[in-house]
Write a protein that holds these residues in place. Structure first.
Motif, PDB file in Angstrom:
ATOM      1  N   ALA A 216       0.852  -1.185   0.000  1.00  0.00           N
ATOM      2  CA  ALA A 216       0.000   0.000   0.000  1.00  0.00           C
ATOM      3  C   ALA A 216       0.896   1.245   0.000  1.00  0.00           C
ATOM      4  O   ALA A 216       2.051   1.165   0.418  1.00  0.00           O
ATOM      5  CB  ALA A 216      -0.883  -0.009   1.237  1.00  0.00           C
ATOM      6  N   ARG A 217       0.424   2.383  -0.394  1.00  0.00           N
ATOM      7  CA  ARG A 217      -0.871   2.613  -0.993  1.00  0.00           C
ATOM      8  C   ARG A 217      -0.973   2.000  -2.383  1.00  0.00           C
ATOM      9  O   ARG A 217       0.026   1.827  -3.051  1.00  0.00           O
ATOM     10  CB  ARG A 217      -1.157   4.089  -1.052  1.00  0.00           C
TER      11      ARG A 217
ATOM     12  N   SER B   1      -3.971  -2.226   5.631  1.00  0.00           N
ATOM     13  CA  SER B   1      -3.643  -1.435   6.813  1.00  0.00           C
ATOM     14  C   SER B   1      -3.502  -2.359   8.014  1.00  0.00           C
ATOM     15  O   SER B   1      -4.397  -3.160   8.285  1.00  0.00           O
ATOM     16  CB  SER B   1      -4.761  -0.423   7.086  1.00  0.00           C
TER      17      SER B   1
ATOM     18  N   ASN C  90      -1.357  10.460  -2.534  1.00  0.00           N
ATOM     19  CA  ASN C  90      -1.374   9.927  -1.174  1.00  0.00           C
ATOM     20  C   ASN C  90      -0.840  10.973  -0.194  1.00  0.00           C
ATOM     21  O   ASN C  90       0.185  11.596  -0.445  1.00  0.00           O
ATOM     22  CB  ASN C  90      -0.551   8.645  -1.107  1.00  0.00           C
TER      23      ASN C  90
ATOM     24  N   GLY D  48      -5.057   7.755   3.603  1.00  0.00           N
ATOM     25  CA  GLY D  48      -5.499   6.524   2.954  1.00  0.00           C
ATOM     26  C   GLY D  48      -5.563   5.345   3.895  1.00  0.00           C
ATOM     27  O   GLY D  48      -6.500   4.537   3.850  1.00  0.00           O
ATOM     28  N   ILE D  49      -4.577   5.228   4.775  1.00  0.00           N
ATOM     29  CA  ILE D  49      -4.513   4.060   5.648  1.00  0.00           C
ATOM     30  C   ILE D  49      -5.615   4.089   6.708  1.00  0.00           C
ATOM     31  O   ILE D  49      -6.183   3.046   7.052  1.00  0.00           O
ATOM     32  CB  ILE D  49      -3.106   3.929   6.278  1.00  0.00           C
TER      33      ILE D  49
ATOM     34  N   GLU E 104      -8.978   3.332   4.830  1.00  0.00           N
ATOM     35  CA  GLU E 104      -9.087   1.891   4.608  1.00  0.00           C
ATOM     36  C   GLU E 104      -9.547   1.188   5.877  1.00  0.00           C
ATOM     37  O   GLU E 104     -10.397   0.282   5.839  1.00  0.00           O
ATOM     38  CB  GLU E 104      -7.747   1.323   4.155  1.00  0.00           C
TER      39      GLU E 104
ATOM     40  N   TYR F  84     -10.359   3.536  -1.451  1.00  0.00           N
ATOM     41  CA  TYR F  84      -9.556   4.496  -0.696  1.00  0.00           C
ATOM     42  C   TYR F  84      -8.763   5.419  -1.601  1.00  0.00           C
ATOM     43  O   TYR F  84      -8.484   6.574  -1.236  1.00  0.00           O
ATOM     44  CB  TYR F  84      -8.716   3.827   0.394  1.00  0.00           C
ATOM     45  N   MET F  85      -8.403   4.953  -2.818  1.00  0.00           N
ATOM     46  CA  MET F  85      -7.725   5.849  -3.748  1.00  0.00           C
ATOM     47  C   MET F  85      -8.682   6.926  -4.264  1.00  0.00           C
ATOM     48  O   MET F  85      -8.297   8.086  -4.446  1.00  0.00           O
ATOM     49  CB  MET F  85      -7.127   5.061  -4.910  1.00  0.00           C
TER      50      MET F  85
ATOM     51  N   THR G 266      -9.010   9.498  -1.455  1.00  0.00           N
ATOM     52  CA  THR G 266      -7.825  10.345  -1.377  1.00  0.00           C
ATOM     53  C   THR G 266      -7.820  11.383  -2.492  1.00  0.00           C
ATOM     54  O   THR G 266      -7.525  12.564  -2.260  1.00  0.00           O
ATOM     55  CB  THR G 266      -6.560   9.478  -1.458  1.00  0.00           C
TER      56      THR G 266
END
Length: 355
Positions: A99-100, A128, A181, A186-187, A190, A326-327, A330
């Motif tokens: 990740a990301r 994550s 990112n 992002g983490i 997620e 999640y992308m 972001t």
């Protein structure tokens, strides 16, 4: 796969790969690490010697084309994730990528679409690590009605890793390597997706409070590429509202928490301590809620990847569809901050990566 073994090639063997993924794979039966390719041949050779990996490659394309590799672990920074993933899947190899997921939503969509073209191949993202211990327990509380109807979501991820302006710029602040990112946005998103509905609208403000830092690659002060402070207002599917506070410039009291406020109760998950506090609506104070032993999750990334290849169970942490969510979140935050307008999700089109 030769004689029942899963033969793995590694593209990018940085600290996390050496400390976590390689030892994790070596603990599993029926696995052989065949080759490695780092940014430089010298570092590839060092990793090969350290872990007794028989082959090194001049470039990642050479590794991908090796017919004696069944699966590829991508441990590079995000700037290579899309290219290596697309090539690996087209070469008939399973993919586990760090990740990301990618640099931007457009790349993540390309990766997702490519994985759908190869349904027999496993396409997985390193998940994550936050919240793995307690997510199953929280979901059981929610399913049993502890929260009632979700009203508010509050997410804090605050630390001082960038508080000192003398701290050199790392790759995460270089958009040429990290894309859209930003910090831990992002983490934590997620992690939130495991216990709460996805966002359907964001309004964001992202700042570069320390605008210039020393760039070790350039050998001089340079403009920072990604924000060091982010605030996001959200609405979620189902009608709840949310707020995210993400900071890397707060000197004191580091925290990473998810707070779920419902019509019938409140749950607070401290992700750094793996501790849950909760209360029913008529109770006055939040109280510790121990995670039952039978509900506790754990890090099992390498084990899960191999199990999916062997068709023992499907990928749950984290598939490409989740990575795409999640992308997109972001990128929506980046767009909203740039243009100071709300952005709806899912994205209806994918912008130029430079935005």
């Amino acid at each position: 796969m030769a004689q029942g073994q899963i033969r793995i090639g590694i593209v990018g063997a940085g600290q996390v790969v050496r400390a976590r993924h390689i030892p994790g794979f070596l603990k599993q039966p029926g696995v052989r690490l065949v080759g490695v390719c780092n940014r430089h041949r010298e570092s590839s050779a060092r990793v090969a010697r350290e872990f007794d990996i028989p082959r090194i490659y001049a470039n990642w394309e050479e590794l991908i084309s090796d017919p004696e590799i069944d699966a590829v672990l991508i441990g590079t920074w995000p700037y290579l994730h899309c290219s290596v993933t697309l090539a690996a899947l087209d070469a008939g190899k399973h993919v586990l990528t760090q990740a990301r997921m990618a640099m931007n939503a457009r790349e993540s969509q390309r990766m997702l679409e490519k994985s759908k073209e190869h349904p027999s191949l496993v396409a997985m993202i390193v998940p994550s690590p936050y919240g793995l211990t307690g997510e199953s327990f929280i979901r059981s509380l929610i399913d049993d009605g502890f929260l009632g109807e979700l009203r508010e979501l509050r997410v804090d991820s605050i630390n001082g890793e960038l508080a000192d302006p003398e701290t050199p710029m790392g790759w995460r602040q270089m958009t040429r390597y990290s894309g859209f990112n930003m910090l831990t946005l992002g983490i934590v998103y997620e992690t939130v997706l495991r216990v709460a509905p996805p966002a359907d609208r964001v309004l964001a403000y992202a700042s570069k409070l320390v605008e210039r830092r020393f760039d070790p690659e350039l050998g001089k002060l340079a403009r920072v590429g990604t924000p060091d402070s982010i605030q996001v207002l959200t609405t979620q599917e189902g009608g709840s509202v949310g707020v995210y506070r993400i900071s890397g410039v707060s000197w004191h009291d580091p925290t990473m928490t998810i707070t779920l406020v419902g019509s019938e109760g409140t749950i607070v998950y401290d992700l750094l301590q793996d501790e849950i506090r909760a209360a029913r609506s008529r109770e006055t104070d939040l109280k510790p809620l121990p995670i039952p032993a039978e509900s506790r999750g754990r890090w099992r990334v390498e084990e899960d990847f191999l199990a999916a290849i062997r068709e023992e169970r499907p990928v749950t942490h984290t598939d490409f569809a989740t990575g795409g969510l999640y992308m997109q979140f972001t990128e929506a935050v980046a767009r909203s901050s740039r243009h100071q307008v709300p952005v709806r999700l899912p994205l209806q089109e994918f912008s130029n990566p430079s935005l």
